[in-house]
Design an enzyme around this catalytic site. Sequence first.
Site, mmCIF file in Angstrom:
data_model
loop_
_atom_site.group_PDB
_atom_site.id
_atom_site.type_symbol
_atom_site.label_atom_id
_atom_site.label_comp_id
_atom_site.label_asym_id
_atom_site.label_seq_id
_atom_site.Cartn_x
_atom_site.Cartn_y
_atom_site.Cartn_z
ATOM 1 N N GLY A 13 0.837 -1.210 0.000
ATOM 2 C CA GLY A 13 0.000 0.000 0.000
ATOM 3 C C GLY A 13 0.865 1.250 0.000
ATOM 4 N N VAL A 25 16.926 8.232 -1.512
ATOM 5 C CA VAL A 25 17.732 7.100 -2.008
ATOM 6 C C VAL A 25 18.446 7.512 -3.303
ATOM 7 C CG1 VAL A 25 17.636 4.746 -2.936
ATOM 8 C CG2 VAL A 25 16.236 5.356 -0.947
ATOM 9 N N ARG A 74 1.151 -5.193 -5.426
ATOM 10 C CA ARG A 74 1.434 -6.438 -4.712
ATOM 11 C C ARG A 74 1.679 -7.466 -5.800
ATOM 12 N NH1 ARG A 74 -2.795 -3.998 -1.294
ATOM 13 N NH2 ARG A 74 -1.729 -3.389 0.615
ATOM 14 N N ASP A 105 5.687 -4.931 6.162
ATOM 15 C CA ASP A 105 6.198 -6.269 6.488
ATOM 16 C C ASP A 105 6.225 -7.219 5.295
ATOM 17 O OD1 ASP A 105 6.918 -5.990 9.088
ATOM 18 O OD2 ASP A 105 5.071 -6.809 9.937
ATOM 19 N N THR A 127 4.421 2.725 5.532
ATOM 20 C CA THR A 127 3.012 2.324 5.640
ATOM 21 C C THR A 127 2.326 3.261 6.619
ATOM 22 O OG1 THR A 127 1.489 0.688 6.586
ATOM 23 C CG2 THR A 127 3.771 0.489 7.259
ATOM 24 N N ASP A 129 0.147 2.473 8.625
ATOM 25 C CA ASP A 129 -0.363 1.731 9.779
ATOM 26 C C ASP A 129 0.496 1.800 11.038
ATOM 27 O OD1 ASP A 129 -2.374 0.945 8.057
ATOM 28 O OD2 ASP A 129 -1.435 -0.981 7.580
ATOM 29 N N ASP A 131 2.673 -0.317 11.911
ATOM 30 C CA ASP A 131 2.506 -1.672 12.450
ATOM 31 C C ASP A 131 3.757 -2.538 12.308
ATOM 32 O OD1 ASP A 131 2.464 -1.878 9.708
ATOM 33 O OD2 ASP A 131 0.751 -3.240 9.606
ATOM 34 N N ARG A 173 -5.162 -1.636 9.498
ATOM 35 C CA ARG A 173 -5.129 -3.103 9.385
ATOM 36 C C ARG A 173 -5.334 -3.732 10.767
ATOM 37 N NH1 ARG A 173 -3.300 -5.765 4.648
ATOM 38 N NH2 ARG A 173 -2.181 -3.924 3.950
HETATM 39 O O1 F6P Z 1 -1.498 -1.040 4.956
HETATM 40 C C1 F6P Z 1 -2.114 0.139 4.580
HETATM 41 C C2 F6P Z 1 -3.593 -0.068 4.415
HETATM 42 O O2 F6P Z 1 -4.203 1.139 4.013
HETATM 43 C C3 F6P Z 1 -4.324 -0.624 5.645
HETATM 44 O O3 F6P Z 1 -4.575 0.374 6.610
HETATM 45 C C4 F6P Z 1 -5.540 -1.238 5.037
HETATM 46 O O4 F6P Z 1 -5.987 -2.301 5.835
HETATM 47 C C5 F6P Z 1 -5.033 -1.747 3.706
HETATM 48 O O5 F6P Z 1 -3.843 -1.035 3.414
HETATM 49 C C6 F6P Z 1 -5.989 -1.549 2.570
HETATM 50 O O6 F6P Z 1 -5.455 -2.179 1.448
HETATM 51 P P1 F6P Z 1 -5.978 -1.958 -0.037
HETATM 52 O O7 F6P Z 1 -5.402 -0.659 -0.530
HETATM 53 O O8 F6P Z 1 -5.445 -3.132 -0.771
HETATM 54 O O9 F6P Z 1 -7.462 -1.893 0.016
#
Ligand code: F6P
Length: 322
Positions: A13, A25, A74, A105, A127, A129, A131, A173
């Site tokens: 993300g 970088v 991804r 991660d 990220t 998050d 996390d 998340r």
């Molecule tokens: O990891 C970042 C994040 O925005 C999370 O907070 C959320 O759960 C997820 O990505 C959403 O993913 P996507 O963009 O694939 O819907």
Amino acid sequence: MSTKTIAVLTSGGDAPGMNAAVRAVVRGGISYGMQVYGVRRGYNGLLNGDVVQMNLRSVSDIIHHGGTTLYTARSPEFNTPEGVQKAANQCRALGIDGVVVIGGDGSFRGARDLTHAGIPCIGVPGTIDNDIACTEYTVGFDTAMNTAMEMVDRLRDTTESHDRCSVVEVMGRRCGDIALNTGIAVGATAILVPEVPYDFDRDVIQRMKFTQKTGKRHFIIIVAEGVGHTAELAKKIEEATGIESRATILGHVQRGGSPTLRDRVMASRMGFHAVELLDQGIGNRVVAFRESKVVDFDITEALEMKRVFDKDLYDVALRISI
Ligand code: F6P
């Protein structure tokens, strides 16, 4: 032998501040006499050879933009042993002998695998998050929290005008950090996070009824994405209190927007540190921020660390948001 050609990619993300990290970088690498490639759309770009040579001007005017100018993705193909080998071979064919991976991660697991396949990688935590266990800070977190806070401030206006309760879901998340900090910043009556089990009556309804008795007529409840059921919670609150309630899921708006100063500076410091490691021929590390210092950890060890939720801060929030 020091690394002479490096590549940078953003994966998973996106997060505000990723561009500042890419810039650090690219310019950091060039300052060390390296050639720097930008890889588009994460690991997919390595597999497809979607790679461009970067110069000082390639990263001009991006530090203040959200998203990632390298795009992100991804990559299911990369998540296979064959995919990793193919990406490593592509790196060798292009003369790339080190990669900076900006992501979370999942992206770091890829960086570890690519390192094991012979291409030293450095992870930079990007990220919203916050996390990632090894670091107290991830690039994008500050901007996302500020966006969430601003959105809830707007919601408050209408919530107050109607004497309503707004139940607001924020991202993260499985991590409650955005919820906790936003909840404190907006003075939420209750903050629900996945790290702390909650009792609906005690932790939501009784808190609302108590503050109602002290004269409060509108309420903000913050719910972390990892808790969920936001619409259902709003319905249950209305049934239990008689207070008109609305659910709002802030969603991906939290991932956009111009990065805050904190995110730009953290991204710049972390991105530069990644280059310093590759310059020393060091790979398989994750850049982290601990006790106000930029440090780094072995990726495998970093991935095994357990995140610690700030329960003290959560307790403070409960005491003062009443
Ligand atoms: O990891 C970042 C994040 O925005 C999370 O907070 C959320 O759960 C997820 O990505 C959403 O993913 P996507 O963009 O694939 O819907």
